[in-house]
Design an enzyme around this catalytic site. Structure first.
Site, mmCIF file in Angstrom:
data_model
loop_
_atom_site.group_PDB
_atom_site.id
_atom_site.type_symbol
_atom_site.label_atom_id
_atom_site.label_comp_id
_atom_site.label_asym_id
_atom_site.label_seq_id
_atom_site.Cartn_x
_atom_site.Cartn_y
_atom_site.Cartn_z
ATOM 1 N N CYS A 134 26.094 40.951 37.142
ATOM 2 C CA CYS A 134 26.022 42.199 36.178
ATOM 3 C C CYS A 134 25.204 43.072 36.632
ATOM 4 C CB CYS A 134 25.331 41.249 34.822
ATOM 5 S SG CYS A 134 26.196 39.763 34.418
ATOM 6 N N ARG A 169 29.820 46.276 38.575
ATOM 7 C CA ARG A 169 29.185 44.784 38.872
ATOM 8 C C ARG A 169 29.571 44.034 37.628
ATOM 9 N NH1 ARG A 169 24.465 44.624 42.262
ATOM 10 N NH2 ARG A 169 24.073 42.879 41.059
ATOM 11 N N TRP A 186 29.166 40.791 33.213
ATOM 12 C CA TRP A 186 30.226 39.671 33.570
ATOM 13 C C TRP A 186 29.996 38.455 33.486
ATOM 14 C CZ3 TRP A 186 31.451 35.788 37.082
ATOM 15 C CH2 TRP A 186 32.708 35.704 37.942
ATOM 16 N N ASN A 243 20.541 38.691 34.579
ATOM 17 C CA ASN A 243 21.565 38.105 35.366
ATOM 18 C C ASN A 243 21.272 36.943 36.098
ATOM 19 O OD1 ASN A 243 22.611 40.837 35.306
ATOM 20 N ND2 ASN A 243 21.854 41.657 37.180
ATOM 21 N N GLY A 244 22.300 36.013 36.250
ATOM 22 C CA GLY A 244 22.126 34.900 36.897
ATOM 23 C C GLY A 244 22.465 33.654 35.905
ATOM 24 N N LYS A 291 42.987 43.064 50.127
ATOM 25 C CA LYS A 291 42.957 44.291 49.166
ATOM 26 C C LYS A 291 44.014 44.309 48.183
ATOM 27 C CE LYS A 291 39.751 45.213 49.674
ATOM 28 N NZ LYS A 291 39.130 44.497 50.971
ATOM 29 N N HIS A 315 56.203 28.611 60.722
ATOM 30 C CA HIS A 315 55.525 27.141 60.471
ATOM 31 C C HIS A 315 55.516 27.119 59.096
ATOM 32 C CE1 HIS A 315 55.238 26.069 64.983
ATOM 33 N NE2 HIS A 315 54.800 27.507 65.158
ATOM 34 N N LYS A 368 31.162 43.299 42.242
ATOM 35 C CA LYS A 368 30.915 43.776 43.661
ATOM 36 C C LYS A 368 30.000 42.786 44.269
ATOM 37 C CE LYS A 368 31.063 46.946 46.889
ATOM 38 N NZ LYS A 368 32.336 46.946 47.695
#
Length: 613
Positions: free
Chosen positions: A2, A27, A74, A103-104, A490, A509, A608
């Protein structure tokens, strides 16, 4: 994962805080909020959604005051709702005495919630963060010292945190605390800032101090005080950001990703600046902190990394084995930190991270150090946890990378690994003429990438071949296998098309069963030692009516003739081909995502910097 921004000074806090959140939105972007202090007390504004939704709320319901904290989220605990958005407040009886952004992950939040509820604290969210606010509020019932109250509350937490805290009891004061989640202080004139990433505060100051685990800071407009939870007062090291003034701005580009793709010629120049020695046909590094004698004793190199950095490390494996004849192993940092990998006293461990805060990579570094091995870092962010804790290392000097899908950091890492391979090779058997040829090749890279970037219109055509697909295969041999992996990553990250990278010969394979008209195959096929074999593999796909997009050497009519779309790169020695071949794949992912209407800089579910396990 975050974003946190805090401010105390003489200016209105809200515009500074929201501006910082916009720069940190990569973020975390499912909700955002702000808490400020004014004469009336604590003002909190929160909204689910992007930072724009918070800005619209502030247009009608301002948050006045010259001190505050803010957050872009986030989600970890609870869905993205107004109620779960940060900041969270704490206090009994509906009168908040503290606001917190976090955050965390707090691992013992359930037990703490039950304890606090039994004592009369009412919870309004599903988050683990709210327990922190109530713990601090409880401590404030017996002291008016917010700095001390935060420290006492932290002793009850198990898990990781980066915190920003304000209280109407202490106007003008912002408290920050860190354990396992990054925080940086910005030092200004008559103002101080707090952030989870220096990107947020770069427009305001270049002087920064990074908090380390166990450290707590008190900010006022004219002063700051830092303490370690166990060791008491400390004098922090002040670093200076060497970013260009416009480094964190779009500068006329549609997205950060395309801006950073186009910056790669300069990125490689900056990564190599001052490190090539033509007179000795070698490279030099100032921060490895190992003598030539110690490096000549090394018999094995281990790289630990995650995501794009892991792919760069795979390129480094090929380069070091080719130029230095040293065995190299590339480990996922998330696995290396937990398994008992055998490492002898002649093994050199490198970790790679753009942010320098990647939780798994930091854990891998600490595990290697615990076992007594020289541990070096290849990292972009000065003052980051990995940069500080490593025994030595190499900075990328790539500048801030804002796009979630890493591009220029990959190129900077590969460039540095090429320099490292040259350096280790010259310490062993690599001759002067061969070393000089590598120097020439590396010096040519920026101009050659500039030529590749001119092929963007061709890449747009290739994007039309993929934009409607549900699956894609990316195939490369030898040193181009990691490039295929990176190209597939990407595409997955920003277009949400399932893509897999494989060594070209491995196609037979298993993956060849997927080949049909609906599954485009992207071949990384520059001229090289295995070129003829790659041609045969492309023919096998053609025989099964697969659509072929090929990245190949300019003028290679053999590959162009059997490809639906041919993306040329300049003719170049194999040691630098990955730096050229990856650029069309980055552009391809970008233009596919653009055609599909995806949110390129803020792909769903991704952030990120991954600072939690």
């Amino acid at each position: 994962m975050c974003g946190i921004v805090g401010y105390t000074g003489s200016h209105e806090a809200a515009p500074i805080l929201v501006g910082g959140l916009r720069r940190l939105e990569y973020r975390g972007y499912d909700s955002a909020g702000i808490a400020t202090l004014d004469r009336a007390g604590l003002v909190v504004r929160r909204r689910a959604g992007r930072v724009r939704a918070l800005e619209e709320l502030l247009d009608t319901e301002p948050a006045p005051g010259a001190c505050g904290i803010s957050h872009t989220r986030w989600a970890t605990h609870g869905p993205a709702t107004d109620r779960n958005a940060h900041p969270h407040v704490g206090g009994r009886g509906g009168s908040p005495t503290v606001a917190v952004v976090h955050n965390g992950v707090i691992e013992n939040h359930s037990a703490l919630r039950r304890e606090l509820e039994a004592q009369g604290f009412a919870f309004a969210s599903q988050t683990d963060t709210e327990v922190i606010a109530h713990l601090i509020a409880r401590e404030l019932e017996s002291t008016d010292d917010l700095f001390a109250a935060v420290q006492r509350a932290l002793t009850r937490l198990e898990g990781t945190y980066g915190l920003g805290v304000v209280s109407p009891n202490r106007p003008g004061e912002v408290i920050g605390a860190r354990f396992g989640s990054p925080l940086v202080v910005g030092l200004g004139e008559g103002e101080h800032l707090l952030a989870s990433d220096p990107v947020a505060i770069a427009p305001h100051t270049a002087r920064v101090a990074f908090l380390q685990d166990g450290e707590v800071v008190r900010l006022t407009p004219h002063d700051f005080e830092m303490r370690h939870m166990e060791h008491g007062p400390i004098t922090p090291r002040v670093d200076r950001l060497d970013w260009k003034p416009d480094a964190v701005e779009l500068g006329g580009h549609a997205h950060y990703m395309i801006k950073e793709i186009r910056e790669q010629p300069e990125t490689v120049v900056d990564a190599c600046r001052g490190r090539l020695r033509r007179a000795e046909a070698t490279a030099v590094f100032g921060g490895l902190n190992l003598s030539h004698r110690q490096l000549r004793r090394v018999r094995r190199v281990v790289f630990a990394a995650c995501g794009t950095s892991w792919h760069a490390a795979l390129v480094g494996e090929y380069l070091i084995e080719r130029l230095a004849h040293l065995p190299v192993e590339v480990e996922y940092a998330s696995e290396f930190r937990y398994r008992n990998a055998p490492l002898d006293d002649r093994t050199l461990v490198f970790v790679l991270s753009q942010s320098g805060e990647t939780a798994d990579t930091l854990g891998a570094l600490r595990e290697a150090k615990r076992r007594g091995h020289p541990t070096l870092a290849i990292v972009n962010t000065v003052g980051s946890s990995i940069a500080r804790e490593a025994d030595g290392g190499i900075y990328l000097h790539a500048g801030p990378e804002v796009g979630v899908a890493s591009t220029k950091a990959f190129s900077a890492q590969v460039a540095v690994l090429a320099l490292l391979a040259l350096y280790l090779g010259r310490l062993r058997h690599l001759s002067f003429p061969d070393g000089l040829a590598v120097v020439d090749a590396i010096e040519s890279v920026p101009a050659l990438i500039g030529e590749v970037l001119k092929s963007e219109p061709l890449v747009e055509r290739a994007a039309s071949e993929i934009a409607g697909a549900r699956n894609a295969l990316y195939l490369g041999r030898d040193i181009h296998f990691p490039v295929a992996l990176e190209g597939a990553l990407k595409l997955k990250e920003i277009s949400y098309i399932h893509a897999e990278g494989y060594p070209t010969a491995e196609m037979k394979h298993g993956p060849i069963a997927l080949v049909d008209r609906e599954t485009p195959c992207v071949f990384v096929a520059p001229r090289g030692s295995l070129h003829a074999k790659t041609l045969s593999n492309i023919e096998e796909v053609r025989a099964r009516e697969g659509r072929i997009i090929a990245v190949g050497t300019e003028g290679d009519d053999a590959v162009a003739a059997i490809s639906d779309v041919f993306l040329p790169i300049p003719d170049a020695p194999e040691v630098i081909q990955p730096l050229l071949a990856v650029v069309p794949l980055q552009l391809l992912a970008y233009h596919v995502a653009l055609k599909r209407g995806c949110d390129i800089d803020k792909p769903r579910n991704l952030a990120k910097s991954v600072t939690v396990e």
